[in-house]
Design a protein around this motif. Sequence first.
Motif, short mmCIF file in Angstrom:
data_model
loop_
_atom_site.label_atom_id
_atom_site.label_comp_id
_atom_site.label_asym_id
_atom_site.label_seq_id
_atom_site.Cartn_x
_atom_site.Cartn_y
_atom_site.Cartn_z
N THR A 47 -11.97 1.91 -0.32
CA THR A 47 -12.73 0.73 -0.73
C THR A 47 -11.76 -0.37 -1.11
OG1 THR A 47 -12.87 1.55 -3.00
CG2 THR A 47 -14.72 2.02 -1.57
N TYR A 48 -12.15 -1.58 -0.74
CA TYR A 48 -11.39 -2.77 -1.14
C TYR A 48 -11.81 -3.22 -2.52
CZ TYR A 48 -9.36 -3.59 3.44
OH TYR A 48 -8.62 -3.49 4.58
N ASN A 49 -10.97 -4.02 -3.12
CA ASN A 49 -11.25 -4.67 -4.39
C ASN A 49 -11.86 -6.06 -4.16
OD1 ASN A 49 -11.18 -4.81 -7.22
ND2 ASN A 49 -9.27 -5.96 -7.17
N PHE A 50 -12.18 -6.38 -2.90
CA PHE A 50 -12.70 -7.69 -2.52
C PHE A 50 -13.49 -7.54 -1.23
CE2 PHE A 50 -8.58 -7.00 -0.64
CZ PHE A 50 -8.78 -7.33 0.69
N LYS A 51 -14.26 -8.55 -0.89
CA LYS A 51 -14.96 -8.56 0.39
C LYS A 51 -14.25 -9.52 1.34
CE LYS A 51 -19.64 -7.16 -0.58
NZ LYS A 51 -21.05 -7.56 -0.56
N TYR A 109 0.62 3.64 -4.91
CA TYR A 109 0.75 4.57 -6.03
C TYR A 109 -0.25 5.69 -5.81
CZ TYR A 109 3.18 0.67 -8.17
OH TYR A 109 4.07 -0.35 -8.42
N LYS A 110 0.07 6.87 -6.29
CA LYS A 110 -0.83 8.01 -6.09
C LYS A 110 -1.22 8.60 -7.43
CE LYS A 110 -1.46 12.24 -3.50
NZ LYS A 110 -0.84 13.28 -2.67
N ARG A 111 -2.52 8.83 -7.57
CA ARG A 111 -3.06 9.56 -8.72
C ARG A 111 -3.99 10.62 -8.17
NH1 ARG A 111 -4.51 5.55 -13.65
NH2 ARG A 111 -2.37 4.97 -14.13
N GLY A 112 -3.72 11.87 -8.51
CA GLY A 112 -4.49 12.95 -7.91
C GLY A 112 -4.32 12.87 -6.41
N ASN A 113 -5.43 12.83 -5.67
CA ASN A 113 -5.33 12.68 -4.22
C ASN A 113 -5.69 11.26 -3.76
OD1 ASN A 113 -8.12 12.78 -4.58
ND2 ASN A 113 -8.48 14.27 -2.96
N TYR A 116 -3.48 4.13 -4.31
CA TYR A 116 -3.79 2.78 -4.80
C TYR A 116 -2.83 1.80 -4.14
CZ TYR A 116 -6.57 5.15 -8.34
OH TYR A 116 -7.51 5.92 -8.98
N HIS A 117 -3.38 0.82 -3.44
CA HIS A 117 -2.61 -0.14 -2.65
C HIS A 117 -2.47 -1.44 -3.44
CE1 HIS A 117 -3.80 2.21 1.11
NE2 HIS A 117 -4.56 2.72 0.15
N ALA A 130 -1.12 -7.66 -6.59
CA ALA A 130 -2.39 -7.27 -7.18
C ALA A 130 -2.96 -6.02 -6.51
CB ALA A 130 -3.41 -8.40 -7.04
N PHE A 131 -3.75 -5.28 -7.26
CA PHE A 131 -4.48 -4.14 -6.73
C PHE A 131 -5.45 -4.64 -5.67
CE2 PHE A 131 -8.53 -1.74 -7.08
CZ PHE A 131 -8.10 -0.56 -6.47
N THR A 132 -5.39 -4.07 -4.47
CA THR A 132 -6.25 -4.53 -3.38
C THR A 132 -7.23 -3.46 -2.89
OG1 THR A 132 -4.63 -3.91 -1.70
CG2 THR A 132 -4.53 -6.17 -2.55
N ALA A 133 -6.82 -2.19 -2.91
CA ALA A 133 -7.68 -1.15 -2.34
C ALA A 133 -7.27 0.21 -2.86
CB ALA A 133 -7.57 -1.16 -0.82
N ARG A 134 -8.20 1.14 -2.68
CA ARG A 134 -7.92 2.54 -3.01
C ARG A 134 -8.41 3.37 -1.83
NH1 ARG A 134 -10.86 4.57 -8.09
NH2 ARG A 134 -12.56 4.04 -6.72
N SER A 135 -7.66 4.43 -1.50
CA SER A 135 -8.05 5.27 -0.37
C SER A 135 -7.74 6.73 -0.66
CB SER A 135 -7.32 4.82 0.91
OG SER A 135 -5.94 5.08 0.83
N VAL A 136 -8.28 7.57 0.20
CA VAL A 136 -8.08 9.01 0.14
C VAL A 136 -8.04 9.49 1.59
CG1 VAL A 136 -10.54 9.56 -0.01
CG2 VAL A 136 -8.88 11.13 -1.00
N HIS A 137 -7.35 10.60 1.86
CA HIS A 137 -7.41 11.15 3.22
C HIS A 137 -8.87 11.43 3.55
CE1 HIS A 137 -3.01 12.49 2.68
NE2 HIS A 137 -3.06 11.35 3.34
#
Length: 149
Positions: A47-51, A109-113, A116-117, A130-137
Motif C-alpha cells: 500500500t502507498y502512503n498517497f494516491k 527498512y524491514k520489520r517482521g516480514n 517500509y519504503h 519520506a515514508f512512501t509505501a509498505r509491502s510484503v512478499h
Amino acid sequence: MPLAVSAQETLSQPNKNGEFLPDPTQETPLDEQELLAAFSGKTHRGTYNFKRRNIETFAFMETTSADGTTAHYHGDKIDTGTWRVKRNVICFVYDNWDGGVHRACFNVYKRGNCFYHYGLSSGPNGLGGAFTARSVHADETPDCEPSMV
C-alpha cells in the motif's frame, strides 16, 4: 550514524513520534545483499502512503525480476521498467502507463516480514526521505502494524 535496531525489538513498538513506522534517524536500512534477497525474483504487494493521479486505490503489486526488469500494477494501470540495487538503495526507472518516465530510489527498512519504503529522490515531485509505501512478499501474510489496507 543511526543505531542498528533489530526488527524484533521494533516490530510492535512505536517510534519516537508514536508511529509504527521505522525511524530512519535510529534504524539502519537494508544493505545491498538484504535488498537483493528481498526483491530479486520476488513479487511484493503493498500500500502507498498517497494516491496517484487517476488511480483510486492505495494498493499495488510489483514484480522485480532477477533479470533487472520490473512490472508495477496499481489499480488498472501497469508501469514497466528496470530496477537495480547499489549499497543500501534500490532504484527504479519506469515507463509509466501515461507515456512518461519516472525514476525513484528508496531506502528500505524491514520489520517482521514487512518492508517500509522511504523515498530518496529530490526535485519538484521528490520524495525527500519520506515514508512512501509498505509491502510484503505476495505469498505472505503481513505481521506489521498498523494492518495493511
